[in-house]
Motif scaffolding. Structure first.
Motif, PDB file in Angstrom:
ATOM      1  N   LEU A 245       0.867  -1.182   0.000  1.00 24.18           N
ATOM      2  CA  LEU A 245       0.000   0.000   0.000  1.00 24.18           C
ATOM      3  C   LEU A 245       0.896   1.221   0.000  1.00 24.18           C
ATOM      4  N   VAL A 246       0.721   2.091  -0.989  1.00 25.50           N
ATOM      5  CA  VAL A 246       1.399   3.383  -0.984  1.00 25.50           C
ATOM      6  C   VAL A 246       0.329   4.446  -0.731  1.00 25.50           C
ATOM      7  N   ALA A 247       0.344   5.027   0.465  1.00 26.54           N
ATOM      8  CA  ALA A 247      -0.571   6.137   0.759  1.00 26.54           C
ATOM      9  C   ALA A 247       0.168   7.418   0.411  1.00 26.54           C
ATOM     10  N   LEU A 248      -0.498   8.324  -0.278  1.00 20.57           N
ATOM     11  CA  LEU A 248       0.119   9.613  -0.608  1.00 20.57           C
ATOM     12  C   LEU A 248      -0.241  10.631   0.462  1.00 20.57           C
ATOM     13  N   CYS A 249       0.614  11.620   0.609  1.00 24.27           N
ATOM     14  CA  CYS A 249       0.388  12.684   1.590  1.00 24.27           C
ATOM     15  C   CYS A 249       0.881  13.978   0.965  1.00 24.27           C
ATOM     16  N   GLY A 250      -0.021  14.970   0.864  1.00 22.43           N
ATOM     17  CA  GLY A 250       0.401  16.241   0.279  1.00 22.43           C
ATOM     18  C   GLY A 250      -0.772  17.188   0.125  1.00 22.43           C
ATOM     19  N   VAL A 251      -0.453  18.460   0.115  1.00 20.19           N
ATOM     20  CA  VAL A 251      -1.492  19.487   0.002  1.00 20.19           C
ATOM     21  C   VAL A 251      -2.041  19.516  -1.425  1.00 20.19           C
ATOM     22  N   PRO A 252      -3.198  20.155  -1.637  1.00 22.76           N
ATOM     23  CA  PRO A 252      -3.661  20.365  -3.011  1.00 22.76           C
ATOM     24  C   PRO A 252      -2.575  21.068  -3.821  1.00 22.76           C
TER      25      PRO A 252
ATOM     26  N   ASP B 272      -1.200  -4.474  -5.430  1.00 24.18           N
ATOM     27  CA  ASP B 272      -0.611  -3.266  -4.848  1.00 24.18           C
ATOM     28  C   ASP B 272      -1.593  -2.108  -5.021  1.00 24.18           C
ATOM     29  N   VAL B 273      -1.624  -1.216  -4.034  1.00 27.00           N
ATOM     30  CA  VAL B 273      -2.600  -0.113  -4.050  1.00 27.00           C
ATOM     31  C   VAL B 273      -1.908   1.222  -3.793  1.00 27.00           C
ATOM     32  N   ILE B 274      -2.320   2.231  -4.567  1.00 29.48           N
ATOM     33  CA  ILE B 274      -1.944   3.625  -4.271  1.00 29.48           C
ATOM     34  C   ILE B 274      -3.195   4.305  -3.748  1.00 29.48           C
ATOM     35  N   TYR B 275      -3.099   4.888  -2.552  1.00 28.63           N
ATOM     36  CA  TYR B 275      -4.226   5.636  -1.983  1.00 28.63           C
ATOM     37  C   TYR B 275      -3.961   7.122  -2.199  1.00 28.63           C
ATOM     38  N   ASP B 276      -4.719   7.714  -3.127  1.00 29.48           N
ATOM     39  CA  ASP B 276      -4.530   9.117  -3.513  1.00 29.48           C
ATOM     40  C   ASP B 276      -5.483   9.994  -2.694  1.00 29.48           C
TER      41      ASP B 276
ATOM     42  N   LEU C 161      -5.799   6.386  10.981  1.00 32.19           N
ATOM     43  CA  LEU C 161      -7.078   5.751  10.657  1.00 32.19           C
ATOM     44  C   LEU C 161      -6.886   4.695   9.565  1.00 32.19           C
ATOM     45  N   ILE C 162      -6.085   5.034   8.552  1.00 27.34           N
ATOM     46  CA  ILE C 162      -5.801   4.082   7.460  1.00 27.34           C
ATOM     47  C   ILE C 162      -5.158   2.828   8.043  1.00 27.34           C
ATOM     48  N   LEU C 163      -4.122   3.041   8.864  1.00 26.98           N
ATOM     49  CA  LEU C 163      -3.379   1.911   9.417  1.00 26.98           C
ATOM     50  C   LEU C 163      -4.260   1.077  10.338  1.00 26.98           C
ATOM     51  N   ASP C 164      -5.116   1.745  11.111  1.00 22.00           N
ATOM     52  CA  ASP C 164      -6.038   1.019  11.999  1.00 22.00           C
ATOM     53  C   ASP C 164      -6.991   0.146  11.193  1.00 22.00           C
ATOM     54  N   GLU C 165      -7.550   0.732  10.131  1.00 27.44           N
ATOM     55  CA  GLU C 165      -8.532  -0.008   9.328  1.00 27.44           C
ATOM     56  C   GLU C 165      -7.901  -1.215   8.629  1.00 27.44           C
ATOM     57  N   LEU C 166      -6.593  -1.122   8.364  1.00 25.79           N
ATOM     58  CA  LEU C 166      -5.921  -2.195   7.610  1.00 25.79           C
ATOM     59  C   LEU C 166      -4.988  -3.021   8.482  1.00 25.79           C
ATOM     60  N   ARG C 167      -5.169  -2.913   9.809  1.00 24.79           N
ATOM     61  CA  ARG C 167      -4.183  -3.531  10.716  1.00 24.79           C
ATOM     62  C   ARG C 167      -4.104  -5.057  10.573  1.00 24.79           C
ATOM     63  N   ASP C 168      -5.230  -5.697  10.187  1.00 24.34           N
ATOM     64  CA  ASP C 168      -5.190  -7.164  10.147  1.00 24.34           C
ATOM     65  C   ASP C 168      -4.931  -7.704   8.739  1.00 24.34           C
ATOM     66  N   ILE C 169      -4.476  -6.810   7.845  1.00 23.98           N
ATOM     67  CA  ILE C 169      -4.155  -7.299   6.498  1.00 23.98           C
ATOM     68  C   ILE C 169      -2.641  -7.262   6.307  1.00 23.98           C
ATOM     69  N   ASN C 170      -2.119  -8.324   5.726  1.00 21.53           N
ATOM     70  CA  ASN C 170      -0.678  -8.458   5.558  1.00 21.53           C
ATOM     71  C   ASN C 170      -0.224  -7.697   4.321  1.00 21.53           C
ATOM     72  N   ALA C 171       0.417  -6.567   4.531  1.00 20.41           N
ATOM     73  CA  ALA C 171       0.884  -5.758   3.395  1.00 20.41           C
ATOM     74  C   ALA C 171       2.010  -4.860   3.878  1.00 20.41           C
ATOM     75  N   ILE C 172       2.845  -4.441   2.927  1.00 19.11           N
ATOM     76  CA  ILE C 172       3.852  -3.409   3.222  1.00 19.11           C
ATOM     77  C   ILE C 172       3.121  -2.072   3.121  1.00 19.11           C
ATOM     78  N   LYS C 173       3.193  -1.269   4.169  1.00 19.40           N
ATOM     79  CA  LYS C 173       2.434  -0.007   4.199  1.00 19.40           C
ATOM     80  C   LYS C 173       3.412   1.170   4.188  1.00 19.40           C
ATOM     81  N   GLU C 174       3.404   1.866   3.055  1.00 21.00           N
ATOM     82  CA  GLU C 174       4.314   3.008   2.874  1.00 21.00           C
ATOM     83  C   GLU C 174       3.502   4.282   2.775  1.00 21.00           C
ATOM     84  N   ILE C 175       4.131   5.391   3.167  1.00 24.19           N
ATOM     85  CA  ILE C 175       3.531   6.697   2.871  1.00 24.19           C
ATOM     86  C   ILE C 175       4.566   7.537   2.140  1.00 24.19           C
ATOM     87  N   HIS C 176       4.130   8.184   1.068  1.00 23.11           N
ATOM     88  CA  HIS C 176       5.012   9.040   0.267  1.00 23.11           C
ATOM     89  C   HIS C 176       4.543  10.479   0.467  1.00 23.11           C
ATOM     90  N   PHE C 177       5.414  11.282   1.083  1.00 22.47           N
ATOM     91  CA  PHE C 177       5.089  12.678   1.375  1.00 22.47           C
ATOM     92  C   PHE C 177       5.619  13.565   0.257  1.00 22.47           C
TER      93      PHE C 177
END
Length: 198
Positions: free
Chosen positions: A5-12, A71-75, A86-102
């Motif tokens: 999982l690649v979660a993105l983080c950034g302003v508009p 693999d998932v990108i969360y935009d 909240l993202i990590l809590d909701e996905l806590r029981d799923i086996n995945a590499i969880k990254e955040i790209h700032f």
């Protein structure tokens, strides 16, 4: 192999969607899940900005794709620590590499990008969001496996461009219902149970 999982983080205006598209080009196995796209569907069907419903739909999609080993990108903006947790809590029981790209962007560049994309935002609001994220950058301590910092190249501002910016932001002072920035006025009340959606 575990999905990522690649979660993105950034302003508009930080270029999240462009960045997601580039990642997907490099790895066609990625599925992009966009909070803005989900909000648009919710607004079309209910007539109102229901961030809880949009987030629940987004988490359903992410959960399903990861469970299928995709693999998932969360935009989404993901500007606040509690929203990222909240993202990590909701996905806590799923086996995945969880990254955040700032995506770290200078205000002037974000102003230009928002103008080009016709994003509805005020200059003051954008400044506030940039200050907020700069004091609240994602860290490994939140529970991510990886935190990747991307510096967005600055756009040189000519006199002509400055003039266009001034004109655009002078006229922009209405709410953007499609914003993926979750605000205080957005009620979030998620009881997410993926078992409900089997």
């Amino acid at each position: 192999t575990m999905p990522t999982l690649v979660a993105l983080c950034g302003v508009p205006g930080s270029g999240k969607t462009e960045y997601a598209d580039r990642l997907k080009e490099d790895n066609p196995n990625f599925t992009v899940v966009s909070l803005t796209a989900e909000l648009e569907k919710v607004i079309q069907s209910t007539g109102k900005r229901d961030i809880t419903k949009a987030l629940a739909n987004v988490f359903d999609q992410i959960y399903y794709q990861l469970s299928q080993k995709h693999d998932v990108i969360y935009d989404a903006a993901n500007l606040k620590t509690n929203h990222r947790k909240l993202i990590l809590d909701e996905l806590r029981d799923i086996n995945a590499i969880k990254e955040i790209h700032f995506l770290n962007v200078k205000k002037e560049t974000a102003l230009i990008k928002c103008m080009e994309q016709q994003t509805i935002i005020t200059e003051a609001r954008l400044s506030q969001l940039i200050n907020s994220i700069n004091n609240n950058k994602p860290t490994i301590n939140e529970g991510w496996d990886n935190v990747i910092n991307i510096t967005i190249p600055e756009i040189e501002i000519t006199a002509e461009l400055q003039n266009a910016i001034d004109n655009y932001y002078k006229e922009t002072n209405i709410d953007n219902l499609l914003s993926d920035v979750i605000d205080e006025q957005d009620e979030i009340n998620i009881n997410f149970d993926p078992a409900d959606n089997d």
